[in-house]
Design an enzyme around this catalytic site. Structure first.
Site, mmCIF file in Angstrom:
data_model
loop_
_atom_site.group_PDB
_atom_site.id
_atom_site.type_symbol
_atom_site.label_atom_id
_atom_site.label_comp_id
_atom_site.label_asym_id
_atom_site.label_seq_id
_atom_site.Cartn_x
_atom_site.Cartn_y
_atom_site.Cartn_z
ATOM 1 N N HIS A 44 44.958 49.523 37.735
ATOM 2 C CA HIS A 44 45.246 48.725 38.939
ATOM 3 C C HIS A 44 44.226 48.068 39.612
ATOM 4 O O HIS A 44 44.855 48.925 40.537
ATOM 5 C CB HIS A 44 46.946 47.953 38.856
ATOM 6 C CG HIS A 44 47.322 46.694 39.214
ATOM 7 N ND1 HIS A 44 47.601 45.753 38.709
ATOM 8 C CD2 HIS A 44 46.472 46.120 41.014
ATOM 9 C CE1 HIS A 44 47.578 44.424 39.814
ATOM 10 N NE2 HIS A 44 47.139 44.832 41.240
ATOM 11 N N HIS A 60 41.001 45.749 42.319
ATOM 12 C CA HIS A 60 40.495 45.496 42.413
ATOM 13 C C HIS A 60 38.768 45.127 42.627
ATOM 14 O O HIS A 60 38.501 45.449 44.135
ATOM 15 C CB HIS A 60 40.864 43.969 43.061
ATOM 16 C CG HIS A 60 42.721 43.453 42.870
ATOM 17 N ND1 HIS A 60 42.441 42.079 42.776
ATOM 18 C CD2 HIS A 60 43.540 44.149 43.148
ATOM 19 C CE1 HIS A 60 44.042 41.904 42.420
ATOM 20 N NE2 HIS A 60 44.713 42.807 42.532
ATOM 21 N N GLN A 110 43.445 34.396 41.609
ATOM 22 C CA GLN A 110 43.759 35.149 43.332
ATOM 23 C C GLN A 110 44.983 33.551 43.944
ATOM 24 O O GLN A 110 45.798 33.721 43.945
ATOM 25 C CB GLN A 110 42.371 35.337 44.049
ATOM 26 C CG GLN A 110 43.327 35.880 44.938
ATOM 27 C CD GLN A 110 43.457 36.874 45.399
ATOM 28 O OE1 GLN A 110 43.123 38.287 45.225
ATOM 29 N NE2 GLN A 110 45.151 37.258 45.673
ATOM 30 N N HIS A 165 49.941 39.363 38.031
ATOM 31 C CA HIS A 165 50.672 39.921 39.655
ATOM 32 C C HIS A 165 52.040 39.528 39.583
ATOM 33 O O HIS A 165 51.924 37.963 39.423
ATOM 34 C CB HIS A 165 49.552 39.529 40.852
ATOM 35 C CG HIS A 165 48.376 40.129 40.651
ATOM 36 N ND1 HIS A 165 47.632 40.701 40.055
ATOM 37 C CD2 HIS A 165 48.554 41.017 41.746
ATOM 38 C CE1 HIS A 165 46.521 41.724 40.779
ATOM 39 N NE2 HIS A 165 47.437 41.305 41.684
ATOM 40 N N GLU A 191 55.196 39.718 43.901
ATOM 41 C CA GLU A 191 54.630 40.747 45.087
ATOM 42 C C GLU A 191 55.035 40.126 46.256
ATOM 43 O O GLU A 191 53.726 39.675 46.702
ATOM 44 C CB GLU A 191 52.736 41.067 44.745
ATOM 45 C CG GLU A 191 52.388 41.846 45.604
ATOM 46 C CD GLU A 191 51.203 41.816 45.418
ATOM 47 O OE1 GLU A 191 50.467 41.158 44.783
ATOM 48 O OE2 GLU A 191 50.658 42.645 45.953
ATOM 49 N N ASP A 195 45.279 50.020 43.444
ATOM 50 C CA ASP A 195 44.478 47.890 43.798
ATOM 51 C C ASP A 195 44.464 47.742 44.699
ATOM 52 O O ASP A 195 43.210 47.121 44.396
ATOM 53 C CB ASP A 195 46.562 48.264 44.754
ATOM 54 C CG ASP A 195 46.659 46.251 44.560
ATOM 55 O OD1 ASP A 195 45.869 46.223 43.986
ATOM 56 O OD2 ASP A 195 47.581 45.740 45.166
ATOM 57 N N TRP A 235 43.316 43.411 51.954
ATOM 58 C CA TRP A 235 44.366 43.950 51.790
ATOM 59 C C TRP A 235 44.732 45.062 51.822
ATOM 60 O O TRP A 235 46.041 45.532 52.486
ATOM 61 C CB TRP A 235 44.998 44.193 50.328
ATOM 62 C CG TRP A 235 45.148 42.211 49.831
ATOM 63 C CD1 TRP A 235 45.680 41.839 49.989
ATOM 64 C CD2 TRP A 235 43.786 41.637 49.201
ATOM 65 N NE1 TRP A 235 45.274 40.164 49.712
ATOM 66 C CE2 TRP A 235 43.685 40.679 49.209
ATOM 67 C CE3 TRP A 235 42.807 41.886 48.370
ATOM 68 C CZ2 TRP A 235 43.140 39.336 48.781
ATOM 69 C CZ3 TRP A 235 41.801 41.313 47.901
ATOM 70 C CH2 TRP A 235 42.059 39.663 48.280
#
Ligand code: FE2
Length: 411
Positions: free
Chosen positions: A60, A62, A155, A213, A216, A312, A318
Site C-alpha cells: 500500500h 501512493h 481520493q 481505504h 481511516e 503508504d 500526508w
C-alpha cells in the site's frame, strides 16, 4: 549467478543451497555442513548463514503523490484532511513527466531495500485520468525492478466527486488492476455505503481485486468496514478484497468489535495497516491520553485474518519522511501494536512478506519453493528476531524470473 550456498530459510532448520534455472527455483537442498570458502565456482553466492527470503512487499503506497511534501506548502496540522487539501493544490501542477519521474525514483528506493512487489494507489479523481495513464506506463517501464499493481483510487470520493463513478469505470477500462474506494471521505454515510456497493460490483464485473481505504479516521462512528465485509461475504470474494487502514477500529468499543470480528472472519478479507503513517496522522483531535490511531493488528492476526504492514507514503503531503525501507515500518508497527512478544518476533517478517503477498493475490508467483519465480532477497541477519534487533537491511535483491506484461492491458 545461479545459486546461493549457506543460506538460512525461514521456518526451516539448518543451511541450504538454493539453485535456480530459467527464472525458477530448481532445487532447495539442505546442507550437512557449511560450504567453506572459497566458493567452488563463480556462479555461487555465499550467504554466510544469513537469511534468504522471498522479495519484500509493499502492499500500500501512493507513488503518484510521492516526493511532493512541501509543494506548494507543508501540511502544518499533520492531519489527513489537510494532507488531502495540500494534494489537491499540488495535483493542479502535476504533469505526466513529473508523475513518472517521481514514481520511478520511489520505485528505485523501494528496490534498493529489497521490495519487488508494489501495490500503488493512483488518484483517479482527475478529469482525463492523465496521472493514471502515466502510472500505467510506469508499471511497464519499471518491470525489471518491481511488479506493480495499480489501484484506481478515488481520493476525493466516488459519490461526492463530479463524475466519480464514470472515472472509476474508465480507470478500470484503461487497465487498473485493483478497484479502490474511500467511503469515510464521502459527504454522507449513505454515499459511503453506496460507493462500496458500486465499487464491489465494478470489481466483480471486471474481475478485479479490491482495496478500499476504509475508516481511516479516529471517529468510532465510522463503520464502513462492516459494510465492506458484508458485501464481501455475500459475494464470496474474501481473499480478493483488502481493507486498508481501518484505523477507526482502534476507537471502536469492545462490544461492537466482538460482533464485528464474527463478520470479519466470515468475510475472510485482508487487512493492511500503515503504522508510521497512522501514528503520524491519527490522534490529531485528541489532547491526552492520545489514541494511537491504528487498527487492531494483533487481534486481527490472532483471529486468523490476514494482516500486513505498508508504508503508504514517501515524502508526501500526508507523511514527510520515508525512504522505501519496509523493514523500518515493520519495526515501528511491531512497537506501536504491542507485538514485541517472543512469538511475534520469531515470525515478524510474515507482516512484510507472506501476508502482504497474500493480500496482493501473488499466489504461486511468490515464495522460495521449487518451481516458483526465482526472486529473492538476502538480508543481513540470520533470523526474523535478529533482523528486528539489529535493524538489518537487504544486502542483495535478485530478480531472475522474467516478468510477463501486465494482464490488465487496456480494453
Ligand atoms: Fe493510502
Amino acid at each position: 549467478m545461479d545459486h546461493i550456498v549457506n543460506a538460512r530459510l525461514r521456518g526451516r532448520d539448518g543451511l541450504f543451497t538454493v539453485r535456480w534455472a530459467d527464472g525458477a527455483f530448481s532445487t532447495i537442498d539442505p546442507q550437512a555442513a557449511p560450504v567453506p570458502p572459497p566458493m567452488p565456482d563463480s556462479a555461487a553466492l555465499d550467504a554466510l548463514g544469513k537469511l534468504v527470503v522471498p522479495p519484500l512487499v509493499e502492499p500500500h503506497i501512493h507513488l503518484d503523490a510521492t516526493l511532493t511534501a512541501g509543494e506548494p506548502h507543508w501540511n502544518l496540522s499533520g492531519t489527513l484532511f489537510e494532507g488531502i487539501e495540500c494534494w489537491t493544490e499540488r495535483k493542479a501542477l502535476v504533469t505526466r513527466e513529473d508523475t513518472k519521474s517521481r514514481a520511478h525514483r520511489a520505485i528505485r528506493m523501494l528496490a534498493a531495500h529489497g521490495v519487488q512487489h508494489v501495490r500503488t494507489h493512483v488518484d483517479v479523481t482527475e478529469p482525463g485520468l492523465g496521472t493514471l495513464q502515466a502510472m500505467l506506463e510506469v508499471r511497464e517501464e519499471a518491470r525489471a525492478l518491481a511488479d506493480l499493481q495499480i489501484v484506481a483510487f478515488p481520493q476525493e470520493g466516488i459519490e461526492s466527486f463530479a463524475n466519480g463513478c464514470a472515472l472509476m469505470t474508465e480507470a478500470v477500462a484503461m487497465g487498473a488492476d485493483v478497484v479502490g474506494g474511500i467511503p469515510h471521505f464521502e459527504n454522507t454515510r449513505e454515499q459511503g455505503v453506496s460507493s462500496l456497493h458500486f465499487l464491489m460490483d465494478l470489481a466483480e464485473r471486471h474481475d478485479r481485486l479490491v482495496d478500499v481505504h476504509c475508516d481511516e479516521t479516529d471517529d468510532p462512528q465510522s463503520r464502513f468496514l462492516e459494510v465492506l465485509a458484508e458485501i464481501t461475504r455475500v459475494k464470496g470474494l474474501g481473499p480478493r478484497v483488502t481493507a486498508s487502514h481501518t484505523t477507526a477500529m482502534g476507537s471502536y468499543d469492545n462490544a461492537y468489535c466482538s460482533k464485528l470480528f464474527r463478520l470479519l472472519k466470515q468475510a475472510a478479507l485482508n487487512f493492511v495497516s500503515c503504522p508510521t503513517e497512522s501514528i503520524h496522522l491519527q490522534g490529531r483531535f485528541d489532547t491526552y491520553p492520545k489514541r494511537r490511531g491504528l487498527t487492531r493488528v494483533p487481534e486481527l492476526d490472532r483471529a486468523g485474518l490476514n494482516v500486513c504492514f505498508a508504508q503508504d507514503s514517501i515524502v508526501d503531503p500526508w507523511y514527510p519522511l520515508g525512504n522505501g525501507n519496509i523493514l523500518r515500518v515493520l519495526d515501528a508497527g511491531l512497537h506501536i501494536c504491542h507485538m514485541l512478544g517472543y512469538e511475534d518476533l520469531q515470525r515478524a517478517l510474515d507482516f512484510v512478506t507472506d501476508h502482504s503477498a497474500r493480500a496482493m493475490n501473488l499466489g504461486e508467483g511468490y515464495g522460495i519453493e521449487v518451481g516458483r519465480p526465482a526472486n529473492l532477497v538476502l538480508l543481513s541477519a540470520e533470523s526474523d528476531y535478529e533482523v528486528l534487533r539489529t535493524q538489518a537491511h537487504a544486502e542483495l535483491s535478485i530478480v531472475s524470473a522474467p516478468r510477463t506484461p501486465s494482464l490488465r492491458s487496456p480494453s
